[in-house]
Design a protein around this motif. Structure first.
Motif, mmCIF file in Angstrom:
data_model
loop_
_atom_site.group_PDB
_atom_site.id
_atom_site.type_symbol
_atom_site.label_atom_id
_atom_site.label_comp_id
_atom_site.label_asym_id
_atom_site.label_seq_id
_atom_site.Cartn_x
_atom_site.Cartn_y
_atom_site.Cartn_z
ATOM 1 N N PRO A 80 0.841 -1.204 0.000
ATOM 2 C CA PRO A 80 0.000 0.000 0.000
ATOM 3 C C PRO A 80 0.874 1.251 0.000
ATOM 4 C CG PRO A 80 -0.649 -1.542 1.745
ATOM 5 C CD PRO A 80 0.672 -2.012 1.225
ATOM 6 N N SER A 81 0.307 2.370 -0.385
ATOM 7 C CA SER A 81 1.074 3.618 -0.364
ATOM 8 C C SER A 81 1.417 3.988 1.074
ATOM 9 C CB SER A 81 0.285 4.752 -1.021
ATOM 10 O OG SER A 81 -0.815 5.120 -0.208
ATOM 11 N N LEU A 82 2.535 4.663 1.219
ATOM 12 C CA LEU A 82 2.935 5.115 2.546
ATOM 13 C C LEU A 82 1.916 6.101 3.104
ATOM 14 C CD1 LEU A 82 5.224 4.642 4.543
ATOM 15 C CD2 LEU A 82 6.475 6.521 3.479
ATOM 16 N N SER A 83 1.275 6.866 2.218
ATOM 17 C CA SER A 83 0.249 7.810 2.673
ATOM 18 C C SER A 83 -0.927 7.091 3.303
ATOM 19 C CB SER A 83 -0.221 8.696 1.517
ATOM 20 O OG SER A 83 -0.780 7.918 0.485
ATOM 21 N N SER A 84 -1.260 5.889 2.798
ATOM 22 C CA SER A 84 -2.369 5.141 3.388
ATOM 23 C C SER A 84 -2.012 4.650 4.789
ATOM 24 C CB SER A 84 -2.760 3.957 2.489
ATOM 25 O OG SER A 84 -1.737 2.981 2.439
ATOM 26 N N HIS A 85 -0.735 4.300 5.007
ATOM 27 C CA HIS A 85 -0.288 3.925 6.352
ATOM 28 C C HIS A 85 -0.425 5.115 7.308
ATOM 29 C CE1 HIS A 85 1.437 -0.058 5.511
ATOM 30 N NE2 HIS A 85 1.927 0.439 4.384
ATOM 31 N N LEU A 86 -0.004 6.285 6.840
ATOM 32 C CA LEU A 86 -0.081 7.486 7.679
ATOM 33 C C LEU A 86 -1.530 7.877 7.951
ATOM 34 C CD1 LEU A 86 2.779 9.567 6.026
ATOM 35 C CD2 LEU A 86 2.840 8.444 8.261
ATOM 36 N N ALA A 87 -2.379 7.773 6.920
ATOM 37 C CA ALA A 87 -3.784 8.126 7.085
ATOM 38 C C ALA A 87 -4.485 7.205 8.073
ATOM 39 C CB ALA A 87 -4.495 8.085 5.736
ATOM 40 N N ALA A 88 -4.009 5.962 8.163
ATOM 41 C CA ALA A 88 -4.593 4.999 9.091
ATOM 42 C C ALA A 88 -4.070 5.177 10.516
ATOM 43 C CB ALA A 88 -4.313 3.578 8.614
ATOM 44 N N GLY A 89 -3.214 6.175 10.720
ATOM 45 C CA GLY A 89 -2.702 6.448 12.067
ATOM 46 C C GLY A 89 -1.420 5.738 12.417
ATOM 47 N N LYS A 90 -0.760 5.114 11.421
ATOM 48 C CA LYS A 90 0.496 4.419 11.679
ATOM 49 C C LYS A 90 1.565 5.403 12.131
ATOM 50 C CE LYS A 90 3.872 1.338 11.343
ATOM 51 N NZ LYS A 90 4.036 0.246 12.314
ATOM 52 N N ARG A 91 2.236 5.111 13.220
ATOM 53 C CA ARG A 91 3.359 5.915 13.702
ATOM 54 C C ARG A 91 4.627 5.069 13.608
ATOM 55 N NH1 ARG A 91 2.176 10.662 16.295
ATOM 56 N NH2 ARG A 91 4.369 11.023 15.760
ATOM 57 N N PHE A 92 5.669 5.656 13.131
ATOM 58 C CA PHE A 92 6.918 4.945 12.916
ATOM 59 C C PHE A 92 7.940 5.329 13.977
ATOM 60 C CE2 PHE A 92 4.841 5.137 8.788
ATOM 61 C CZ PHE A 92 4.996 3.845 8.311
ATOM 62 N N THR A 93 8.676 4.334 14.455
ATOM 63 C CA THR A 93 9.748 4.593 15.410
ATOM 64 C C THR A 93 10.947 5.191 14.662
ATOM 65 O OG1 THR A 93 10.816 2.439 15.100
ATOM 66 C CG2 THR A 93 9.016 2.566 16.729
ATOM 67 N N ALA A 123 4.571 10.850 0.092
ATOM 68 C CA ALA A 123 4.049 9.590 0.622
ATOM 69 C C ALA A 123 3.092 8.895 -0.343
ATOM 70 C CB ALA A 123 3.362 9.839 1.966
ATOM 71 N N ASP A 124 2.361 9.664 -1.155
ATOM 72 C CA ASP A 124 1.442 9.067 -2.128
ATOM 73 C C ASP A 124 2.170 8.199 -3.143
ATOM 74 O OD1 ASP A 124 -0.837 10.213 -1.051
ATOM 75 O OD2 ASP A 124 -0.744 11.981 -2.328
ATOM 76 N N ASN A 125 3.422 8.530 -3.427
ATOM 77 C CA ASN A 125 4.173 7.857 -4.485
ATOM 78 C C ASN A 125 5.235 6.904 -3.961
ATOM 79 O OD1 ASN A 125 2.681 9.237 -6.439
ATOM 80 N ND2 ASN A 125 4.099 10.965 -6.458
ATOM 81 N N LEU A 126 5.032 6.452 -2.740
ATOM 82 C CA LEU A 126 5.920 5.474 -2.133
ATOM 83 C C LEU A 126 5.082 4.292 -1.656
ATOM 84 C CD1 LEU A 126 8.098 7.928 -0.010
ATOM 85 C CD2 LEU A 126 8.663 6.950 -2.245
#
Length: 265
Positions: A80-93, A123-126
């Motif tokens: 999935p796009s990285l933007s979708s991870h961020l939109a879903a509330g994913k936080r990265f260490t 993020a949309d293009n990753l």
């Protein structure tokens, strides 16, 4: 699956091999067909250059297909796009961000070695499957030295906002992504640039650049607080003025990234 700069992307299954691929094709009214044909040709040509020998952090062109006057670009699948991870509330260490940034900068470095600039790193293009990051959507990519096309302004360095060409804007855009991953917000927003619907920026060059430098200083301080001095130093290097901005090769030597294993091509 989604949309790109010039069309839609769907998942297909290849007869004979059974492998699953992403197929990108144009989708627009007749008034844009000529423009879309040129964009498709550009993306096909750019991906053709980048796919030989290819890089693990770039989507690879597997072939093309023409049917009923529609051209399909066939590419390997990513996550999935990285933007979708961020939109879903994913936080990265910080460690996860270091891994993502190393993969992204490695991909940018490979493109640079082939004299290609992506011009649309965000993020949309990753694509990210939880392990491997892949740069996708080369619709705005150009060969080095060619004037950049219309771009997403809040991911662009000051020289591009001033209407000049840039030979390392992808590194600036990567720094913008680093802020999003570590701090959960954009380095510079369209609202801060006062961009209206016609992409006109009423701020003077001096006021705009002063605002951007202030944002960089504040972001670097917060990055140091959450991810350490090495991360902040890398970010500062990626957001320098164009002539002194670090290259991908220099960035990969940063202590924030250098300890991570390198993915083989």
């Amino acid at each position: 699956m989604g949309t790109g700069n010039f069309g839609k992307v769907c998942e297909i299954r290849e007869f004979g091999t059974g492998r699953h691929l992403a197929a990108k094709f144009a989708s627009a009214d007749a008034s844009r067909q000529a423009t879309l044909h040129a964009e498709i040709q550009n993306e096909r040509d750019i991906m053709g250059i980048l796919s030989k020998p290819g890089h693990p952090n770039l989507t690879t062109l597997q072939g093309t297909l023409s049917e009923n006057n529609v051209t399909y670009l066939l590419m390997d699948l990513g996550g999935p796009s990285l933007s979708s991870h961020l939109a879903a509330g994913k936080r990265f260490t910080p460690t996860q961000v270091a891994s993502l940034m190393k993969q992204l900068i490695s991909g940018i470095g490979y493109m640079r070695s082939q004299s290609i600039q992506h011009n649309d790193i965000r993020a949309d293009n990753l694509l990210y499957d939880g392990n491997v990051l892949k740069i996708c959507d080369f619709g705005r990519a150009t060969k080095m030295g060619i004037l950049q096309p219309t771009v997403v302004l809040n991911y662009m360095p000051p020289e591009v906002l001033s209407g000049c060409r840039s030979h390392n804007l992808d590194m600036w855009s990567a720094a913008c992504l680093m802020v999003e991953l570590l701090l959960g917000e954009q380095l510079v927003t369209r609202q801060q640039l006062n961009v209206n619907d016609n992409n006109h920026i009423p701020l003077s060059r001096g006021d705009r650049n002063q605002m951007i430098r202030r944002q960089i200083t504040e972001a670097a301080q917060r990055i140091e607080a959450c991810a350490g001095k090495d991360a902040a130093q890398l970010f500062r290097g990626m957001t320098r003025l164009m002539k002194s901005r670090i290259t991908p090769e220099e960035a990969l030597k940063s202590p924030f990234l250098a300890w991570l294993p390198t993915t083989a091509v």
